[in-house]
Every structure is written in C-alpha cells, then in structure tokens.
Design a protein around this motif. Structure first.
Motif, PDB file in Angstrom:
ATOM      1  N   THR B 349      45.525  27.866 -25.153  1.00  0.00           N
ATOM      2  CA  THR B 349      46.374  26.697 -25.380  1.00  0.00           C
ATOM      3  C   THR B 349      46.841  26.117 -24.050  1.00  0.00           C
ATOM      4  O   THR B 349      46.750  24.911 -23.817  1.00  0.00           O
ATOM      5  CB  THR B 349      47.597  27.086 -26.224  1.00  0.00           C
ATOM      6  N   ARG B 374      48.007  23.284 -28.937  1.00  0.00           N
ATOM      7  CA  ARG B 374      47.409  24.365 -29.704  1.00  0.00           C
ATOM      8  C   ARG B 374      46.345  23.818 -30.642  1.00  0.00           C
ATOM      9  O   ARG B 374      45.252  24.370 -30.758  1.00  0.00           O
ATOM     10  CB  ARG B 374      48.479  25.130 -30.488  1.00  0.00           C
ATOM     11  N   SER B 375      46.643  22.684 -31.280  1.00  0.00           N
ATOM     12  CA  SER B 375      45.634  22.191 -32.215  1.00  0.00           C
ATOM     13  C   SER B 375      44.412  21.678 -31.463  1.00  0.00           C
ATOM     14  O   SER B 375      43.293  21.819 -31.940  1.00  0.00           O
ATOM     15  CB  SER B 375      46.213  21.143 -33.165  1.00  0.00           C
ATOM     16  N   ALA B 377      43.320  23.058 -28.644  1.00  0.00           N
ATOM     17  CA  ALA B 377      42.600  24.289 -28.288  1.00  0.00           C
ATOM     18  C   ALA B 377      41.826  24.818 -29.495  1.00  0.00           C
ATOM     19  O   ALA B 377      40.669  25.233 -29.377  1.00  0.00           O
ATOM     20  CB  ALA B 377      43.580  25.348 -27.781  1.00  0.00           C
ATOM     21  N   GLU B 378      42.462  24.761 -30.662  1.00  0.00           N
ATOM     22  CA  GLU B 378      41.772  25.264 -31.862  1.00  0.00           C
ATOM     23  C   GLU B 378      40.581  24.391 -32.224  1.00  0.00           C
ATOM     24  O   GLU B 378      39.547  24.884 -32.681  1.00  0.00           O
ATOM     25  CB  GLU B 378      42.769  25.344 -33.034  1.00  0.00           C
ATOM     26  N   GLU B 379      40.727  23.100 -31.971  1.00  0.00           N
ATOM     27  CA  GLU B 379      39.617  22.169 -32.216  1.00  0.00           C
ATOM     28  C   GLU B 379      38.413  22.545 -31.339  1.00  0.00           C
ATOM     29  O   GLU B 379      37.272  22.569 -31.803  1.00  0.00           O
ATOM     30  CB  GLU B 379      40.106  20.757 -31.880  1.00  0.00           C
ATOM     31  N   ILE B 381      37.835  25.536 -29.984  1.00  0.00           N
ATOM     32  CA  ILE B 381      37.348  26.849 -30.416  1.00  0.00           C
ATOM     33  C   ILE B 381      36.438  26.698 -31.627  1.00  0.00           C
ATOM     34  O   ILE B 381      35.365  27.293 -31.704  1.00  0.00           O
ATOM     35  CB  ILE B 381      38.550  27.765 -30.735  1.00  0.00           C
ATOM     36  N   LYS B 382      36.870  25.858 -32.534  1.00  0.00           N
ATOM     37  CA  LYS B 382      36.104  25.671 -33.760  1.00  0.00           C
ATOM     38  C   LYS B 382      34.822  24.875 -33.490  1.00  0.00           C
ATOM     39  O   LYS B 382      33.730  25.269 -33.891  1.00  0.00           O
ATOM     40  CB  LYS B 382      36.975  24.921 -34.785  1.00  0.00           C
ATOM     41  N   GLY B 390      41.965  33.920 -31.052  1.00  0.00           N
ATOM     42  CA  GLY B 390      42.740  32.712 -31.322  1.00  0.00           C
ATOM     43  C   GLY B 390      43.159  32.022 -30.041  1.00  0.00           C
ATOM     44  O   GLY B 390      42.865  32.489 -28.940  1.00  0.00           O
ATOM     45  N   ALA B 391      43.854  30.898 -30.194  1.00  0.00           N
ATOM     46  CA  ALA B 391      44.219  30.075 -29.047  1.00  0.00           C
ATOM     47  C   ALA B 391      45.231  30.759 -28.135  1.00  0.00           C
ATOM     48  O   ALA B 391      45.448  30.324 -27.013  1.00  0.00           O
ATOM     49  CB  ALA B 391      44.770  28.736 -29.528  1.00  0.00           C
ATOM     50  N   HIS B 392      45.870  31.827 -28.631  1.00  0.00           N
ATOM     51  CA  HIS B 392      46.871  32.513 -27.809  1.00  0.00           C
ATOM     52  C   HIS B 392      46.231  33.500 -26.836  1.00  0.00           C
ATOM     53  O   HIS B 392      46.895  34.061 -25.979  1.00  0.00           O
ATOM     54  CB  HIS B 392      47.850  33.265 -28.711  1.00  0.00           C
ATOM     55  N   TYR B 406      34.167  27.164 -24.077  1.00  0.00           N
ATOM     56  CA  TYR B 406      35.495  26.571 -24.199  1.00  0.00           C
ATOM     57  C   TYR B 406      35.711  25.478 -23.144  1.00  0.00           C
ATOM     58  O   TYR B 406      36.192  24.384 -23.449  1.00  0.00           O
ATOM     59  CB  TYR B 406      36.566  27.665 -24.072  1.00  0.00           C
TER      60      TYR B 406
END
Lengths: 360, 503
Positions: B349, B374-375, B377-379, B381-382, B390-392, B406
């Motif tokens: 993140t 965070r969202s 980063a998750e985007e 990752i996905k 996870g993003a953490h 990434y």
C-alpha cells in the motif's frame, strides 16, 4: 545451539513487547547489581520505579517527572523526524541554548512591560532562534554537502560560548550586583512560564511537548510529508524516484528539530531554570537523542520513553539520597536499561530458534 | 568409461528453503553439460557444493569413480575442478598477469607467467595482453582473465556460471569456440545458463532444475527451446502476441540529451537523440553499465536535463521532476526493484503511494488517502496476479517476479502516455516474464509509447518495433527490429553507430 533467523517482515507483536521486556530485564540485572552492593534490591527498584509515582512524596516527584520529561520529549520529537529521514541532527543542545537566549533576550528587552503579548513573542523568538541555529548545518549540507552530524555537534560548543558571553555580558542582570546571569523571570510575571495548574509541574513547555507528539503522529501517519520522511530514510533512491526533493527535506527536518529544541530551551529558561546563566544547559539536547531511539522514533514511543527516562533520573536521585546508593550505580542502571532495550530489539527483526539447525 | 563426475542424491537446505533436494547428475569426460533452471531453482547451490564452497547435508559426489568431498575451493581446484563466477574477482589497479598470480598457490616468475598466459590465450583463441591493466578491460576481456586463470590449472571440469550475460553476440561466439576446443581436448564443462538457444547450440546434455529438484535430463539438441522452457517453468508458456500499432504521432523526442552521471563510476549520456511514437515499443539494448541507469533516470526526472533536450507531447519537460512528469503521463519503472522502484520495508500500500499520488489522486491538501492507496494496491495485485497475502505485506517479502509484476502493474494501471522500463524481466521467472511482456504490448496496443531498456536481446527482439543500442553513453540510430540479424545487433552494441552500411 541457538540461532537467529531473519523474519521476512518485522514482528508487530515484538516491536511493542520489547520495551516492557527490557524494563523487566533491567530490573532483574539491576537488582542483582544492587544486591552485590549490599543493598536490598527490592527496595532499590521500588525507590526508583514505584515511589516517584505512587510513594509518599509522589505529589512532589510527579511534577518533577513532567518538568524533566517535557523538554526531553519536545526535543526528541523534532529529532526523530530527521532521524527517520536519515538526517542526523546531533546538535539539539546548541539549538536549545540559542532558542533560550533568543527568547529570553526578547523578553528582557520588554522588561518591565506587563502585557499578555510578551510571552507569545518570546515563544516565537525561541523557536526562530533554534531554527536559525539548525539552518547553519542545513544550508552547509545542501550547498556544500558537509556532514550535518559534525557541523551540528560542533555548533553546540559555539552555542555554549555564546551562552557564557550572554550570561556575563549583554543579558546580565543590571541589578545583579555583578553576578553572572540574567534577570530571573520569576520576578517578571509577563514573561514567566508558570505552571498551568499549580503543583502539577505542567508548564507551557510540557503542553507544547504533548502537542508536538500529536502533531508528529498525524504528520507521520497521515501526511504526505511524513510519508516522504519515512521513505527518504528507508530507501533514498526510491524517495528520489517518488519525487521527494532532498534539499527541501533536509531543510525541513533540521528546521523543525531546531525549532522544537529552541522552544524547549525557551520554556526551560523562562520556567524551571528561571534565568540565562553559564550553566543553563544540562544536556537535555543529548539525552533527547537517547529518548528518540528508545521510543523507536515513534511519537507515542517517545512520549513513553521520555517519561521513563525522567523516572529513572528522579528515582535514581531519590535512591541515592534515601538508600545511599553510589551515583555510579545509578548511571550503570540507566546504562543497563539502554543496553537491554537495544539488545532485545533484535527480536523484532529476528526469530530465535533452538535446536541443531534443522531447517523448516 | 567412468563418468568424470557423478552426483548422487545431493541435498542442501537453508532456513526456510530446500535449495537442492535429492539432485543427481552425471557428467562424462569431454561433455558440455548444461545446468538449466530459473532464478532460485538451486543451480548456484549445486555448483557451490561441487566447488567446495558449500557442504551438502546429505548425498555423495564421485570424481572419476572416487569419493569427492572438497572441504574448500582449494581442494576442489587440486582435484581438477575450476570455476568462472558470474561476478569477477579482479583488482582493477593490477595488470592481467598480477591478477592471475594472486590466485595461484605458487606463482611462477612474472615473466614466465606472462609467457604462459600469452601461450594459453593464443591456443584457445582468447587474445589477452598480460601487461594490460584490468581496469582498462571490457567485461568480455575480464571474463577471459578469469577463464585463463582457470585454464592454467589444466582443469578436468570447468564450471561456468552464466558466462554470456555480460557479452556481446560476437564475444559469445569467441567464447563458444574456446569452449568447443576445450571439449575436443577432453575437458568437461558444466555450463549454467537460462538462455535456451545457447544451450541448444553448445551443450551435449542438459539437467533441468526446478525448485531445487532435478526435473529431467535431456539432449538439448533434440528438444525445442520451448519444451525445455516448459520443463524449467513446469507449465505451458504463453508467447506474447503483438501487432504493430505505431502511429505517426510522436510521444517522446530526445534532442542531443547529454547528462552527467550522478555516480562517479556511472556512464554519462552523450548526445542521445531519438523519437518514440504513440503505440510503439522502442527497445534499447546494450551491455550493462553503458548508460542504461542514467537514461532511465533522465527520463523519469530523477536527474534533470538541459532545456529542450526532452520533449514530451511537444512540451519541454527536461526541467521537470518525477511527479511533474507523472502528471503529464510520463511514467517509469527503474531496474532495481528493492530500494529504487519500491521501498523494501514498506507495505505494498505504501509502495502504491510511492508513484501513485499524482495520477491516482491519493492526496488531498497534502493528507494521504490511505483507503484509496490500499484499493489501488489491491487493484494492481489483482490485475497482475501478484502472489502475496495482501496489500499490507512488505515489499521485500515478495519474490522477485511478484514484486516486478507489482512494480510494472503499478505504472501500467496509472494509464501512462509513455512508459519507460529498465530490465522489466530481470531475475523474473519465465511465466511472470511472459505476463509482463504481454502487459507492455497490451499497453502499446492502447496507444501508449513504450521504451524498454534491457540486456536481454531475445526479449527486445520479441517485443520491440524498433531497436537501438547504448554504448558508452551514446545511442545508435534506432532501426526497425524486424529482420535485424544477430551480427547487426552485435555491431550496434559494440558501438558501430552508423547502421545504414550494415543493413
């Protein structure tokens, strides 16, 4: 066989658990040392850690605790921002002195004008004094790439000479029959940094320290500048890639630590110390470096570390007078605390494994 | 005939990872044996055991039928095993002969040694003057010093760790001739590489490692490169698809870009000129250390250039810093993942904030929008199949390939107008590399201009529309990549700046 294994990520649990563990280890090792000196270890530990807060004379010690912890926290908060960014201001003691001199000079210039405006002006002057003193290593670093550690440290000695010169010359009390030292601010109510609530030790400097803790916490957790500070310290190349301007960062970090050290000096000279004098500085600026690292460079950690260190000073003095412990034993005890804090820190980044080296 | 070297069930574990798990292989005298595998497959650990640098946990080695347990490299060398490392251990301030003498147990007189070096270097077609300072030698020549150092010991087995990664195609050719001569004299060679075409050309046998296990031995001349790659990766590979999309619109123009390297040992850029069109992939090759990092930094804005030297969409951006360039759509992904493209101890993140603040609007009045970060980063990752809890997670906890996905994904999802990537698949496993290349091509298909700086020629040929090479800070004139021969590429990398005559 005991082996250390690097954790893939620092342990959150241990980064919180190590400081209390270190305090417990210090109590055990220190207790053994006190026992070897022929003193009752339980009584000694209680005198140092318990009595100043809950003992018979706690009403006095508790105030002292805040008086001692206030400047330590205020300075350490400023230093921690720079330390996180990899900018090493070692000269907070000098900025503390210059802040005190500048603030006091403004106050003395208005003597004996009784106005609510005097004290705020002094506060501003104190902050600016510390800030400008810290700008010397800052500008030299960004212009000529000098080492800020050396420059800021050496400027402490320059500041001490300026302090002596002020105490003996320009700021000497004209009514002081030739003794060194300025007028005492206790006799100038408009400029005196009195306790906000009588008997608590809570003066404006302590309040400023608490505000600085909150300010630093928000800066580091929420603000882009705080992010850049952390980034520059952890990965300087990534910081540059991320658009951090190294020159601005150096000047900001040195400036803010200088300003906070200057404020601490101003609140000290107008409050607990009372006057500018040759022996005004007692090393808060250096001890604050320890506080900053004990507190893991985290604002809340620094708050606790400042209080803890103040406690060992006050409790240590109490143990010297009450139990007749030698001063060296108290210093050794304080040294143990630092030692254990740094030693158990290894648990945050490493996992201890027992056994004959079978890999997981 | 007894085998020269036989490994039986070698196992070596490190905390948290089994580097070699029950690996067996046989090397015959006079055989060039390839050891093939992705980064982290356990190739280095295996050869370190043979060379006496690492002791196996279990299993045995036999050299000419006898038990072989070298306690240290000296013992291995005495038994006839020599090794050329990927990273050279040479003193730049000493000359060739002095460097070679330093590595010997009982060095002969300097004059005799020099004569011996000249003799061996001529015999094996590796011209090398013993009196030259190592500091003045090219990477290829330095490698020759290491090879000759080994040959002076008359080795029975020569181990070479990724020898061609620092060489131009012409130098590779010379090296191969040397190795073939050695083979004809009965010396065995254990050749570590992940370049499949090379192995198919040179090697008699190949052992393939995957995740520390021997997953097969094959005759590389009988297998296709693709079949070997799939054995190496353990899955079916996806070859990037490309269709040229270059439009006539110029996205980036460099006009005589000259930038002094910020590092004392770097290479300054000299008069680099090029244009990149929208929808085009420009590949920039060259041997490492010829200005690649400097060019990336000059384009990302970490290093500023003189006015007018960098024009982006018709505007002069030479004086703008990284975030100002990001605002215009000029994004970059540097080579070094840990510490440059990402902060190792920070979470994914936080690393999304590193470059995403401007284009993803992650700040408001200077305050960070952590939920948005965070969202984002998750985007990433996905969207880029980053394998992580996870993003953490801290960036350094990710494998090289996942972190690279990434880093590249973070830039691509910011919809750049121009993306500059340096070594996008360096140290990345084959599946991730294919995914990254495909993502770059997809981005170009959407109309973005892309500059790929890489030392992997196969990669550049696979994805570039045009190709240019950096040599000592100068860039050759970009030429269409299609139809370029290995010889032409080698000449460009070697500094032949006028390609018209050659093509």
């Amino acid at each position: 066989m005991i082996r250390l294994e690097k954790r893939p990520e620092p342990s959150k649990l241990w980064s919180w658990a190590t400081p209390p563990l270190a305090v417990i280890l210090t109590m055990i090792a220190g207790g053994l040392m006190f026992a070897a000196l022929g003193k009752d270890p339980v009584a000694a530990i209680r005198t140092i850690f318990w009595d100043p807060i809950f003992g018979e004379f706690a009403f006095y010690y508790r105030g002292q605790l805040l008086v001692k912890a206030g400047p330590l926290i205020l300075i350490a908060i400023g230093l921690s921002l720079g330390f996180r960014a990899g900018i090493w201001n070692i000269g907070a003691e000098g900025q503390y002195i210059i802040g005190a001199i500048c603030g006091a000079a403004v106050g003395l210039a208005f003597y004996p004008w009784e106005s609510f405006i005097v004290f705020p002006l002094m506060v501003i002057a104190g902050a600016i004094g510390g800030l400008l003193w810290a700008m010397i290593p800052g500008l030299l670093k960004v212009k000529f790439n000098t080492n800020e550690i050396l420059v800021s440290l050496l400027l402490v000695y320059v500041a001490e000479f300026i302090l002596a010169s002020m105490a003996l010359g320009a700021l000497r009390n004209p009514d002081g029959s030739g003794f060194p030292g300025s007028r005492n601010f206790r006799s100038y109510p408009a400029a005196f940094n009195d306790e906000i609530i009588a008997g608590t030790g809570m003066h404006w400097g302590v309040a400023a320290a608490f505000i600085a803790v909150i300010f630093a916490y928000v800066l580091l957790a929420r603000h882009q500048l705080g992010f850049q500070i952390k980034l520059a310290g952890q990965a300087p190349r990534a910081a540059r890639f991320g658009g951090v301007n190294p020159v601005r960062l150096v000047l900001f970090c040195l400036g803010i630590s200088g300003a906070l050290a200057g404020l601490a000096g101003l609140f000290e000279v107008t409050g607990p110390a009372g006057q500018i004098n040759i022996d005004f500085n007692v090393g808060y600026g250096f001890t604050a470096i320890i506080v900053a690292f004990l507190g893991r460079l985290h604002p809340v950690g620094i708050l606790l570390a400042g209080l803890l260190l103040a406690l060992t000073y006050i409790g240590g003095e109490a143990a010297q007078s009450a139990l007749g412990l030698p001063a060296a034993a108290i210093q050794a005890f304080q040294g143990m605390l630092l030692f254990f804090l740094l030693a158990v820190d290894v648990l945050t980044n490493f996992r201890v494994r027992f056994g004959a080296g079978e890999a997981a | 005939m007894t085998a020269l070297l036989e490994l039986n069930g070698l196992t070596k574990a490190y905390p948290g990872v089994v580097a070699n798990d029950d690996v067996s292989l046989v090397i015959q005298p006079g055989e060039v044996h390839a050891l093939l595998g992705e980064n982290g497959a356990g190739k280095s650990t295996l050869v370190k055991m043979i060379y006496g640098l690492v002791k196996p946990d279990s299993g045995e080695m036999r050299l000419r039928g006898e038990r072989f347990t070298p306690a240290e490299p000296r013992a291995a060398r005495a038994a006839g095993v020599a090794m050329v490392f990927q990273h050279f251990s040479l003193f730049e301030a000493l000359d060739v002969a002095e460097n070679i003498a330093l590595g010997m147990e009982n060095p002969p007189k300097m004059r005799d040694l020099a004569a011996e070096i000249t003799r061996v270097s001529n015999a094996y077609g590796l011209p090398l003057d013993p009196a030259r300072l190592v500091g003045d030698l090219s990477a290829g020549e330095r490698q020759r010093v290491e090879i000759i150092r080994c040959l002076l010991q008359n080795p029975k087995l020569l181990i070479m760790d990724e020898p061609t990664s620092v060489l131009t195609p012409q130098e590779v050719e010379i090296l191969f001739q040397t190795l073939e001569k050695l083979r004809s004299e009965g010396t065995s060679i254990l050749y570590i590489s992940h370049k499949l075409e090379e192995i198919r050309r040179l090697c008699d046998a190949a052992t393939i490692l995957r995740l520390g296990k021997n997953v097969g031995t094959c005759d590389p001349r009988q297998e296709t490169a693709r079949a070997m790659a799939e054995m190496m990766v353990g899955q079916v590979l996806h070859v990037p698809e490309r269709t040229p999309h270059a439009t006539a619109e110029v996205a980036l123009e460099l006009r005589n870009l000259s930038v002094k390297s910020p590092s004392a040992f770097g290479t300054s850029l000299k008069d680099v000129s090029l244009t990149v069109q929208k929808g085009e992939v420009l590949g920039i090759g060259g041997v490492a250390g010829n200005g690649q990092d400097e060019l990336t930094a000059a384009l990302s804005g970490e290093v500023l250039a003189g006015p007018g030297q960098i024009m982006f969409d018709g505007a002069d951006v030479a004086g703008l810093g990284p975030n100002a360039r990001r605002a215009l759509g000029l994004l970059a992904a540097p080579e070094e993942r840990l510490g440059h493209a990402a902060a190792p101890d920070m979470s994914l993140t936080e690393n999304a904030v590193l470059t995403g603040t401007v284009r993803k609007s992650l700040t408001k009045n200077g305050f960070l929008n952590w939920a948005g970060a965070r969202s984002f980063a998750e985007e990433v990752i996905k969207g880029f199949d980053v394998r992580t809890p996870g993003a953490h997670t801290a960036a350094r906890a990710l494998s090289g390939g996942n972190l690279q996905k990434y880093v590249i994904g973070r830039e691509i999802l910011q919809k750049p107008e121009l993306l500059v990537v340096n070594q996008p698949t360096w140290g990345v496993d084959a599946a991730a590399a294919a995914a990254i290349r495909q993502a770059l091509l997809d981005l170009a298909a959407e109309g973005a201009a892309i500059v790929v700086i890489s030392q992997d020629l196969d990669e550049l040929m696979e994805i570039s529309d045009r190709f240019a090479a950096l040599n000592e800070g100068r860039l050759t004139k970009p030429v269409p990549a299609k139809g370029l021969t290995v010889d032409q590429i080698g000449l460009m990398m070697g500094g032949a700046h006028d390609m018209e005559a050659a093509s």
